[in-house]
Design a protein around this motif. Structure first.
Motif, PDB file in Angstrom:
ATOM      1  N   PRO A 681     -14.562 -10.419 -42.012  1.00 19.08           N
ATOM      2  CA  PRO A 681     -15.041  -9.179 -43.870  1.00 19.08           C
ATOM      3  C   PRO A 681     -13.539  -9.479 -43.411  1.00 19.08           C
ATOM      4  CG  PRO A 681     -14.646  -7.724 -41.334  1.00 19.08           C
ATOM      5  CD  PRO A 681     -14.637  -9.422 -40.021  1.00 19.08           C
ATOM      6  N   VAL A 682     -12.595  -9.752 -44.076  1.00 18.03           N
ATOM      7  CA  VAL A 682     -11.781  -9.975 -44.656  1.00 18.03           C
ATOM      8  C   VAL A 682     -11.716 -11.172 -45.218  1.00 18.03           C
ATOM      9  CG1 VAL A 682      -9.165 -11.090 -44.699  1.00 18.03           C
ATOM     10  CG2 VAL A 682      -9.235  -9.393 -43.104  1.00 18.03           C
ATOM     11  N   ALA A 683     -11.958 -12.781 -45.185  1.00 16.63           N
ATOM     12  CA  ALA A 683     -12.155 -13.828 -45.906  1.00 16.63           C
ATOM     13  C   ALA A 683     -13.980 -12.858 -46.890  1.00 16.63           C
ATOM     14  CB  ALA A 683     -13.023 -14.621 -45.428  1.00 16.63           C
ATOM     15  N   ASN A 684     -14.819 -12.246 -46.792  1.00 17.80           N
ATOM     16  CA  ASN A 684     -15.800 -12.164 -47.410  1.00 17.80           C
ATOM     17  C   ASN A 684     -15.411 -11.514 -48.115  1.00 17.80           C
ATOM     18  OD1 ASN A 684     -19.064 -13.421 -46.384  1.00 17.80           O
ATOM     19  ND2 ASN A 684     -17.310 -13.319 -44.697  1.00 17.80           N
ATOM     20  N   ALA A 685     -14.650 -10.498 -47.762  1.00 10.10           N
ATOM     21  CA  ALA A 685     -14.755  -9.642 -49.177  1.00 10.10           C
ATOM     22  C   ALA A 685     -13.679 -10.212 -50.195  1.00 10.10           C
ATOM     23  CB  ALA A 685     -13.417  -8.290 -48.440  1.00 10.10           C
ATOM     24  N   PHE A 686     -12.457 -11.186 -49.612  1.00  4.27           N
ATOM     25  CA  PHE A 686     -11.734 -11.808 -50.690  1.00  4.27           C
ATOM     26  C   PHE A 686     -12.576 -12.799 -51.575  1.00  4.27           C
ATOM     27  CE2 PHE A 686      -8.933 -14.760 -51.952  1.00  4.27           C
ATOM     28  CZ  PHE A 686      -7.735 -14.555 -52.130  1.00  4.27           C
ATOM     29  N   ALA A 687     -13.694 -13.470 -51.284  1.00  8.14           N
ATOM     30  CA  ALA A 687     -14.636 -14.204 -52.407  1.00  8.14           C
ATOM     31  C   ALA A 687     -15.445 -13.429 -52.518  1.00  8.14           C
ATOM     32  CB  ALA A 687     -15.440 -14.849 -50.387  1.00  8.14           C
ATOM     33  N   THR A 688     -15.595 -12.255 -52.165  1.00  8.61           N
ATOM     34  CA  THR A 688     -16.654 -10.777 -53.238  1.00  8.61           C
ATOM     35  C   THR A 688     -15.796 -10.565 -54.497  1.00  8.61           C
ATOM     36  OG1 THR A 688     -17.952 -10.536 -51.617  1.00  8.61           O
ATOM     37  CG2 THR A 688     -18.384  -8.772 -53.276  1.00  8.61           C
ATOM     38  N   VAL A 689     -14.454 -10.253 -53.835  1.00  6.64           N
ATOM     39  CA  VAL A 689     -13.856  -9.525 -55.257  1.00  6.64           C
ATOM     40  C   VAL A 689     -12.950 -10.641 -55.649  1.00  6.64           C
ATOM     41  CG1 VAL A 689     -11.101  -7.896 -54.965  1.00  6.64           C
ATOM     42  CG2 VAL A 689     -12.819  -7.130 -53.631  1.00  6.64           C
ATOM     43  N   PHE A 690     -12.962 -11.683 -55.874  1.00  8.45           N
ATOM     44  CA  PHE A 690     -11.681 -12.402 -56.957  1.00  8.45           C
ATOM     45  C   PHE A 690     -12.889 -14.361 -57.033  1.00  8.45           C
ATOM     46  CE2 PHE A 690      -8.434 -10.565 -53.841  1.00  8.45           C
ATOM     47  CZ  PHE A 690      -7.952 -10.500 -55.173  1.00  8.45           C
ATOM     48  N   THR A 691     -14.730 -13.594 -56.855  1.00  5.45           N
ATOM     49  CA  THR A 691     -15.193 -14.127 -57.929  1.00  5.45           C
ATOM     50  C   THR A 691     -16.079 -14.137 -58.938  1.00  5.45           C
ATOM     51  OG1 THR A 691     -15.678 -15.720 -55.481  1.00  5.45           O
ATOM     52  CG2 THR A 691     -17.354 -16.312 -57.266  1.00  5.45           C
ATOM     53  N   SER A 692     -16.394 -14.391 -60.066  1.00  2.13           N
ATOM     54  CA  SER A 692     -16.776 -13.429 -60.812  1.00  2.13           C
ATOM     55  C   SER A 692     -18.392 -14.869 -61.409  1.00  2.13           C
ATOM     56  CB  SER A 692     -16.040 -13.354 -61.972  1.00  2.13           C
ATOM     57  OG  SER A 692     -15.744 -14.673 -62.843  1.00  2.13           O
ATOM     58  N   ASP A 693     -18.570 -15.405 -60.762  1.00  4.91           N
ATOM     59  CA  ASP A 693     -19.757 -15.748 -60.738  1.00  4.91           C
ATOM     60  C   ASP A 693     -20.320 -16.530 -59.733  1.00  4.91           C
ATOM     61  OD1 ASP A 693     -18.648 -18.434 -60.314  1.00  4.91           O
ATOM     62  OD2 ASP A 693     -18.250 -18.582 -62.566  1.00  4.91           O
ATOM     63  N   GLN A 694     -21.449 -17.770 -59.505  1.00  6.29           N
ATOM     64  CA  GLN A 694     -21.803 -17.812 -58.838  1.00  6.29           C
ATOM     65  C   GLN A 694     -21.134 -19.215 -57.525  1.00  6.29           C
ATOM     66  OE1 GLN A 694     -26.209 -18.602 -58.537  1.00  6.29           O
ATOM     67  NE2 GLN A 694     -26.357 -16.949 -60.242  1.00  6.29           N
ATOM     68  N   ARG A 695     -20.302 -19.839 -58.620  1.00  6.38           N
ATOM     69  CA  ARG A 695     -19.668 -20.734 -57.614  1.00  6.38           C
ATOM     70  C   ARG A 695     -18.791 -20.885 -57.258  1.00  6.38           C
ATOM     71  NH1 ARG A 695     -22.027 -26.317 -58.368  1.00  6.38           N
ATOM     72  NH2 ARG A 695     -19.951 -27.295 -58.638  1.00  6.38           N
ATOM     73  N   TYR A 696     -18.334 -20.995 -56.226  1.00  2.00           N
ATOM     74  CA  TYR A 696     -16.420 -20.558 -55.410  1.00  2.00           C
ATOM     75  C   TYR A 696     -16.329 -21.152 -56.022  1.00  2.00           C
ATOM     76  CZ  TYR A 696     -18.372 -17.340 -52.456  1.00  2.00           C
ATOM     77  OH  TYR A 696     -19.835 -16.528 -51.581  1.00  2.00           O
ATOM     78  N   ARG A 697     -14.634 -20.651 -56.786  1.00  2.00           N
ATOM     79  CA  ARG A 697     -13.538 -22.152 -56.977  1.00  2.00           C
ATOM     80  C   ARG A 697     -12.678 -22.663 -56.374  1.00  2.00           C
ATOM     81  NH1 ARG A 697      -9.894 -18.750 -59.312  1.00  2.00           N
ATOM     82  NH2 ARG A 697     -11.117 -16.686 -59.287  1.00  2.00           N
ATOM     83  N   LEU A 698     -12.270 -23.717 -55.529  1.00  2.00           N
ATOM     84  CA  LEU A 698     -11.594 -23.917 -54.724  1.00  2.00           C
ATOM     85  C   LEU A 698     -10.203 -22.941 -54.389  1.00  2.00           C
ATOM     86  CD1 LEU A 698     -11.922 -28.372 -54.839  1.00  2.00           C
ATOM     87  CD2 LEU A 698     -13.245 -26.415 -52.998  1.00  2.00           C
ATOM     88  N   THR A 699      -9.571 -23.549 -56.020  1.00  2.00           N
ATOM     89  CA  THR A 699      -8.722 -22.521 -55.800  1.00  2.00           C
ATOM     90  C   THR A 699      -8.596 -20.964 -54.855  1.00  2.00           C
ATOM     91  OG1 THR A 699      -8.770 -21.934 -58.096  1.00  2.00           O
ATOM     92  CG2 THR A 699      -7.662 -23.513 -57.679  1.00  2.00           C
ATOM     93  N   MET A 700      -9.323 -20.012 -55.492  1.00  2.00           N
ATOM     94  CA  MET A 700      -9.399 -19.180 -54.248  1.00  2.00           C
ATOM     95  C   MET A 700     -10.018 -19.162 -53.062  1.00  2.00           C
ATOM     96  SD  MET A 700     -12.575 -16.581 -53.405  1.00  2.00           S
ATOM     97  CE  MET A 700     -13.724 -17.927 -53.338  1.00  2.00           C
TER      98      MET A 700
END
Length: 828
Positions: A681-700
């Motif tokens: 849950p922590v990692a998935n919530a973090f990725a959802t909250v701090f990503t604004s588009d479809q691709r993930y930034r490595l920095t995030m």
């Protein structure tokens, strides 16, 4: 008129309702019924003219009482209805979703006392303010008799039925691809005239006598005379088709009680073409986006001084929303002409597309019924000169849905383009430089957190003391699947102000998308007030679960343990880089994220690893080593977005994946535990909250917080779960066992984070209703509701059962009576 109704008219007149706002035998469309049939009340009282469900204050119904019967009159929009039977009068409150409830009983002789007791709350001004949900918020909620949900319900159905009417009527003159069988501009101009004729006719306006015969030529000529528009003369073939359109509109639901601005919103939505949107980079602004922006700008606070300007006007949806809010704030005693003169002097717009300018003007004319033209909507290329800045004063509120794309190479000599290559950034900077009283913008979703917007966010932070950002999900725009954000900034900072800012962050989740579009429902909001540093940071977003991220701010990060790299990108077509059969220079690997699940990768294919085919150096990465494979694009628009799997087979990956190699000191067991963390849950919530588009930034991804210590049993549980997954086929019992084991892995991972139970529960609620990317059924974590004060790990290990029943009494023995008496005397 009966004696009882005459007494009600007298009482309403004493409260300040003018004679022209008290209408006998008032008919209206029941938009809340399936067919929209016409209903009638003996009398309707309105807070101002022209009448509509928005300004309806009271209704009067004859012949009997009873809440179930009066419920049929809900679409009038009046919060209260008098039911009259002879000399007996009952007052009923009308609700949005339940039968009417009786709140008072009177006779003709006692009606005067009833009005006198409620004079303060029944006056036109009081009810107008109570119903005007777009203006001043009612903090003390004194007007308990107004169910604002009724207004929202009526508004939603009005839009549904008007949209259906227009689309069904126009279906006869468009082809299967939606293209008009006549000149589109002629159809648009004629349809405006038909709608205007319909509303003037249904409201009994004297000008309707000009088209009493009902022919198309009479309607077109009569409306041209009334509004002073240019004459349009259709050809015989076009006239025949327009007869069909006029017949459909004329036979539609009664427009008498419909708010004219509702008609304007639907008109715009029907007529701004996808071709025009594509050519000029414009986006049709959904009505509720526009309503939220102008509501939060609080234009009503200084209505006498305010100016509203919409650059890139498009069809004028934002201006129509501003018109609605400003009009509701004007003195009720003003007549139509006074309101029109005030509003036309304060609303303006610029738009490059001539057709859109015409749509905007006619939309404003419709919204401003029964007034004529006079709207300041000009055709202009705002990228050509400094016109944008010169249209703005310090009293101006700028509302805008700018083009989202970057400037083309040919356009970068534009004065505005000197700010930034991004059109939204350049427009924002140009507007802020003019120091307007407030700004309300529709922007790309990346505005919230992306680095390229930091400079302009810092500029906003330095200039305004109140800033709200709203995160909007995909599929809200009618012509685009683009996610977006809303920026609302007001209350400019003065030299005398302390350097403080109030930030409000609001979200509309994908699950609430339809509720937002229908009723403006915001899923959740968070606010804080903080000091502005000497060098503004540009951090204007309070992220979801922000207390959790603050609590975990000193924890190690994923980038401390794993080396992250994106997969291979090819210079040619992606489809040619994969094969189902071995080929020279191809290696086994993963190409697409479809089928990628938590703890489990999809079936591998053969990927092109030849240097001459690759773009960049990702093919050189140590793919043969043990690693984790994580999706590089989101798997879902909901909260479960990450899936990590363990790879010991040396698979290579495309750029749709991210390889995560262990850094020095990270063992295979630790790598398995990190896989459990990434799937938790922590990692998935973090990725959802701090990503604004479809691709993930490595920095995030590198910034995902980790527990200080991962117990070895987590790796063992992850290995057991992965092993169980590989045993196909899965059975129903196997599904249940896997769900239990996965929940236990999550519990162990969360326990290692040592979050307070309150924060852990907030985190788990973040995933309610979201589908998890696993190979078996997932129904959520069991037992949470039965043990609200326990952590997930405690719930799963049976602690809830130990604390069931009257466990408090067995743990905490009561004080002896003598000691209790002494304590009671001490406390007083």
């Amino acid at each position: 008129m009966t004696a009882a109704i005459a007494a009600i008219v007298k009482g309403l007149g004493g409260l300040g309702y003018p004679a022209e706002a008290l209408l006998s035998n008032y008919s209206f469309a029941d938009v809340l019924s399936p067919t929209g049939e016409t209903r009638e009340v003996a009398l309707a009282a309105f807070t101002q003219t022209p009448p509509s469900y928005r300004t309806a204050a009271f209704g009067v119904a004859e012949a009997g009482s009873g809440g179930s019967d009066l419920t049929l009159l809900r679409a009038l929009g009046a919060p209260m209805i008098f039911a009259v039977a002879g000399e007996h009068v009952e007052l009923w409150q009308v609700h949005a979703s339940k039968p009417a409830s009786r709140i008072a009983v009177a006779t003709i002789d006692t009606l005067g006392d009833l009005f006198a007791r409620n004079a303060e709350h029944w006056s036109p001004r009081a009810i107008h303010r109570a119903k005007a949900i777009d203006t001043e918020p009612l903090a003390d909620r004194q007007f308990d008799f107004v169910d604002t949900g009724l207004l929202i319900a009526i508004e939603g159905e009005v839009h549904v039925k008007l949209d259906a009417l227009l689309r069904e009527t126009l279906a006869s003159v468009v082809d299967v691809r939606g293209r008009p069988a006549m000149d589109a501009r002629l159809l648009f101009q004629a349809t405006f005239r038909f709608l205007a004729a319909k509303i003037l006719t249904d409201r009994g306006h004297e000008s309707a006598a000009n088209w009493v015969g009902g022919s198309v030529d009479e309607v077109l000529h009569g409306i041209d005379l009334y509004y002073g528009l240019g004459t349009i003369v259709p050809s015989p073939r076009d006239r025949e088709q327009l007869e069909t359109v006029w017949a459909g509109i004329r036979a539609g639901i009664n427009f008498r009680n419909i708010s004219a601005d509702d008609l304007a919103f639907v008109y715009e939505n029907t007529f701004v073409t996808s071709e025009a949107r594509a050519a000029f980079g414009t986006h049709s602004t959904p009505r509720q986006m526009a309503e939220h922006i102008v509501r939060r700008l609080e234009l009503w606070r200084n209505a006498d001084r305010v100016r509203v300007y919409e650059p890139f006007t498009g069809a004028g949806v934002l201006l129509v929303a501003a018109l609605r809010q400003l009009r509701s704030a004007l003195p009720l005693e003003w007549n139509d002409e006074e309101r029109h003169r005030f509003l036309t002097a304060r609303l303006a717009g610029d738009e490059i597309d001539e057709f859109a300018c015409e749509v905007a003007k006619l939309s404003l004319i419709l919204a401003d019924y029964p007034n004529h033209n006079g709207w300041d909507i000009r055709q202009a290329d705002l990228f050509a000169d400094d016109r944008l800045r010169t249209r703005i004063t310090t009293d101006t509120f700028v509302i805008c849905n700018p083009p989202f794309e970057d400037f083309d190479a040919d356009d970068r000599s534009s004065p505005i383009a000197q700010h930034d290559v991004s059109k939204p950034i350049a427009v924002l900077e140009e507007v802020i430089a003019a120091r307007p009283a407030g700004i309300g913008f529709v922007l790309p979703s990346s505005f919230i957190v992306e680095k390229r917007y930091r400079k302009v966010r810092a500029l906003i932070e330095s200039r305004y003391t109140s800033v709200e950002i709203v995160e909007i999900p995909d599929d809200v725009f009618s012509a685009s699947r683009t996610a977006a954000s809303l920026l609302i900034a007001r209350d400019p900072r003065t030299a005398a102000d302390e350097p403080r800012i109030t930030i409000r962050s609001s979200e509309v989740t994908l699950r609430d998308r339809l509720q937002f579009l229908k009723a403006g429902v915001i899923t959740r909001s968070r606010s804080l007030t903080r000091w502005v540093p000497d060098t503004p940071s540009g951090d204007l977003w309070v992220p979801a679960l922000h207390e959790i991220w603050s609590y975990l701010s000193d924890r190690p990060r994923l980038g401390d343990r794993l080396e992250l790299h994106r997969g291979i990108e090819w210079s040619g077509l992606q489809t040619g880089a994969r094969s189902r059969e071995p080929q020279p220079g191809f290696e086994p690997g993963l190409h697409g994220v479809n089928g990628h699940r938590q703890f489990q990768s999809p079936h591998p294919v053969w990927l092109d690893c030849r240097p001459e085919s690759a773009r960049g150096g990702a093919y050189k990465l140590p793919w043969e080593q043990k690693k984790l494979i994580v999706n590089g694009v989101r798997l879902s628009r909901y909260s479960w977005r990450l899936a990590a799997s363990f790879d010991a087979d040396g698979l290579v990956c495309s750029q749709q994946f991210i390889g995560a190699w262990p850094k020095e000191g990270v063992s295979d067991k630790h790598l398995l535990a990190l896989m459990a963390v990434l799937n938790g849950p922590v990692a998935n919530a973090f990725a959802t909250v701090f990503t604004s588009d479809q691709r993930y930034r490595l920095t995030m991804l590198r910034d995902i917080p980790l527990p200080n210590h991962l117990p070895p049993e987590i790796a063992e549980m992850a290995a057991a779960y992965s092993e169980r997954l590989s045993q196909a086929p899965l059975t129903f019992d196997g599904d249940a066992a896997l769900q239990r084991l996965l929940a236990e892995i999550d519990g162990a991972v969360l326990e290692s984070y040592a979050l307070p139970v309150r924060l852990e529960r907030e985190l788990l609620r973040f995933f309610e209703g979201a589908r998890r990317p696993v190979a078996h059924a997932w129904e959520g974590w069991p037992g949470l509701e039965a043990a609200p004060g326990l952590s997930l790990a405690e719930t799963l290990d049976g602690s809830g059962e130990r604390f069931s029943g009257n466990w408090v009494r067995s743990v905490f023995e009561p004080l002896p009576q003598s000691e209790a008496d002494v304590l009671r005397a001490y406390i007083g």
